[in-house]
Write a protein that holds these residues in place. Structure first.
Motif, PDB file in Angstrom:
ATOM      1  N   THR A  69       0.616  -0.972  -0.265  1.00 63.14           N
ATOM      2  CA  THR A  69       0.082   0.257  -0.127  1.00 63.14           C
ATOM      3  C   THR A  69       0.874   1.253  -0.694  1.00 63.14           C
ATOM      4  OG1 THR A  69       0.086  -0.587   2.136  1.00 63.14           O
ATOM      5  CG2 THR A  69      -1.494  -1.045   1.063  1.00 63.14           C
ATOM      6  N   VAL A  70       2.368   0.817  -0.056  1.00 65.72           N
ATOM      7  CA  VAL A  70       3.185   1.973   0.501  1.00 65.72           C
ATOM      8  C   VAL A  70       3.225   3.045   1.632  1.00 65.72           C
ATOM      9  CG1 VAL A  70       4.101   4.261  -1.181  1.00 65.72           C
ATOM     10  CG2 VAL A  70       3.268   2.327  -2.701  1.00 65.72           C
ATOM     11  N   ASN A  71       1.688   3.042   2.022  1.00 70.45           N
ATOM     12  CA  ASN A  71       1.637   3.777   3.282  1.00 70.45           C
ATOM     13  C   ASN A  71       1.653   3.767   4.375  1.00 70.45           C
ATOM     14  OD1 ASN A  71       1.576   6.599   1.014  1.00 70.45           O
ATOM     15  ND2 ASN A  71      -1.139   5.717   1.052  1.00 70.45           N
ATOM     16  N   TRP A  72       1.771   3.911   5.830  1.00 71.91           N
ATOM     17  CA  TRP A  72       1.525   3.157   6.543  1.00 71.91           C
ATOM     18  C   TRP A  72       0.190   3.362   7.769  1.00 71.91           C
ATOM     19  CZ3 TRP A  72       4.414  -0.239   9.963  1.00 71.91           C
ATOM     20  CH2 TRP A  72       3.785   0.063  11.185  1.00 71.91           C
ATOM     21  N   HIS A  73      -0.481   2.656   7.978  1.00 70.51           N
ATOM     22  CA  HIS A  73      -1.943   2.746   7.992  1.00 70.51           C
ATOM     23  C   HIS A  73      -2.448   2.382   9.494  1.00 70.51           C
ATOM     24  CE1 HIS A  73      -3.505   3.046   4.043  1.00 70.51           C
ATOM     25  NE2 HIS A  73      -2.358   1.593   3.670  1.00 70.51           N
ATOM     26  N   PHE A  74      -1.737   1.826  10.613  1.00 66.46           N
ATOM     27  CA  PHE A  74      -1.083   1.478  11.511  1.00 66.46           C
ATOM     28  C   PHE A  74      -1.606   2.689  12.974  1.00 66.46           C
ATOM     29  CE2 PHE A  74       0.435  -1.511   8.841  1.00 66.46           C
ATOM     30  CZ  PHE A  74      -0.537  -2.464   9.094  1.00 66.46           C
ATOM     31  N   GLY A  75      -0.870   3.668  12.504  1.00 65.49           N
ATOM     32  CA  GLY A  75      -1.270   4.903  13.812  1.00 65.49           C
ATOM     33  C   GLY A  75       0.695   5.272  14.138  1.00 65.49           C
TER      34      GLY A  75
END
Length: 344
Positions: A69-75
């Protein structure tokens, strides 16, 4: 990175998670279910396998998701927690390798067998405690850990603050430089001892001091060539640990250099190639958790036989061939003769 390459790396990492989890879980299960396998060295290897399991479960999946996803989605808060867990489990694995190397040094070079299962459990508890104490400050802000914008995982980032740099250097010294130096010295001494003993056995096999050997409890030893068998047993066990050390060095030297450059070099940290570099370096560091169980099954016969027992019968293509049973040699068994005769 191009989308196909990111997906390929993510799939590869998922395969690594599966192999790392299953392989290391079998190692832990073998030691847990078989009392005969609960020697000091096997307890240490099981602890090393357990730390690799934790690394596979609590760190690698988030890296695989971020790769796709390329992005960090976990805060941002979990970013620090994941970084702490990463360093925690890595530190524990390195501590176990360090304990094993010192134990081999004492046995082969100093002729002292001090590690028994009880002491091994105490050393394991101490190593877990020290690893937690060293890695925990990263959660409370003692290091600059950035949410991945240029890396698939929370990594040490560039900082101008001296306190952050000091902690980063301390972390890397504890993870790589001190263990690498101690293990390198231990294995060089061991190699020198093994080489010297091999030369003595070759040159003085006919003049073996059987009377002195018998005093050490080897009454059944009648022929000099059996010394070669015993030395081969010890050398093979040492070679297995040496391979683990080489794997550790191969996987972690690039990561250590990468982390130092990230903390101290602003140009490197903000360069366009940082994401690709960090991805390759992290992938290589995770490879160690897959590397270890493969080495166990390749080099240690009892682990290999136990793995075959856990394998379903439908996958057992080749029949089991009974092997020749060799007598077990305790690590504390040392063969010493006079200066002009053989010694192992």
């Amino acid at each position: 990175m191009p989308a196909p390459l990111r997906i390929l790396l993510a799939i590869t990492m998922v395969v690594m998670i599966g192999i790392g989890f299953l392989g290391n879980a079998i190692v832990c299960l073998i030691v847990y279910q078989k009392p005969a396998m609960r020697s000091a060295i096997n307890l240490l290897l099981a602890t090393l396998a357990f730390s690799d399991i934790m690394l596979s479960l609590f760190c690698m999946p988030f890296t695989a998701v971020t790769l796709v996803t390329v992005n960090w989605h976990f805060g941002a808060h979990f970013c620090r927690i994941s970084a702490m867990l990463y360093w925690f489990f890595v530190l524990e694995g390195v501590a176990i390798l360090l304990i094993i190397s010192v134990d081999r040094f004492l046995i082969i070079v100093q002729r002292q067998d001090k590690l028994n299962p009880h002491r091994a459990k105490i050393m394991i508890a101490i190593s877990w405690s020290l690893s937690f104490c060293i890695s925990f400050p990263s959660v409370v802000g003692w290091s600059f850990v950035e949410v991945p914008a240029r890396a698939p995982q929370c990594v040490l980032g560039y900082t101008d603050f001296p306190a952050d740099r000091v902690y980063a250097v301390m972390l890397l010294v504890a993870i790589f430089f001190i263990p690498f130096s101690v293990m390198l010295y231990s294995y060089l001494c061991i190699l020198n001892t093994v080489r010297r003993n091999a030369v003595r056995i070759h040159n003085h096999a006919e003049s073996l001091c059987l009377s002195q050997v018998s005093k050490l409890g080897l009454m059944g030893l009648q022929r000099p060539h059996q010394m070669n068998v015993d030395m081969s047993f010890k050398t093979r066990a040492f070679t297995t640990i040496l391979i683990l050390f080489i794997g550790f060095s191969f996987c972690w030297l690039p990561h250590t250099v990468f982390s130092l450059l990230s903390v101290f070099s602003r140009t490197f940290y903000y360069s366009p190639s940082f994401y690709i570099t960090s991805t390759c370096i992290l992938w290589l560091s995770y490879l160690k958790s897959v590397f270890n169980p493969v080495i166990y099954c390749w080099r240690i016969k009892k682990f290999r036989e136990a793995c075959m027992e856990f394998m379903p019968k439908t996958f057992k293509i080749l029949p089991k061939v009974p092997g020749r049973t060799r007598r077990r040699i305790r690590p504390s068994t040392i063969y010493v003769c006079s200066e002009h005769q053989s010694a192992v």
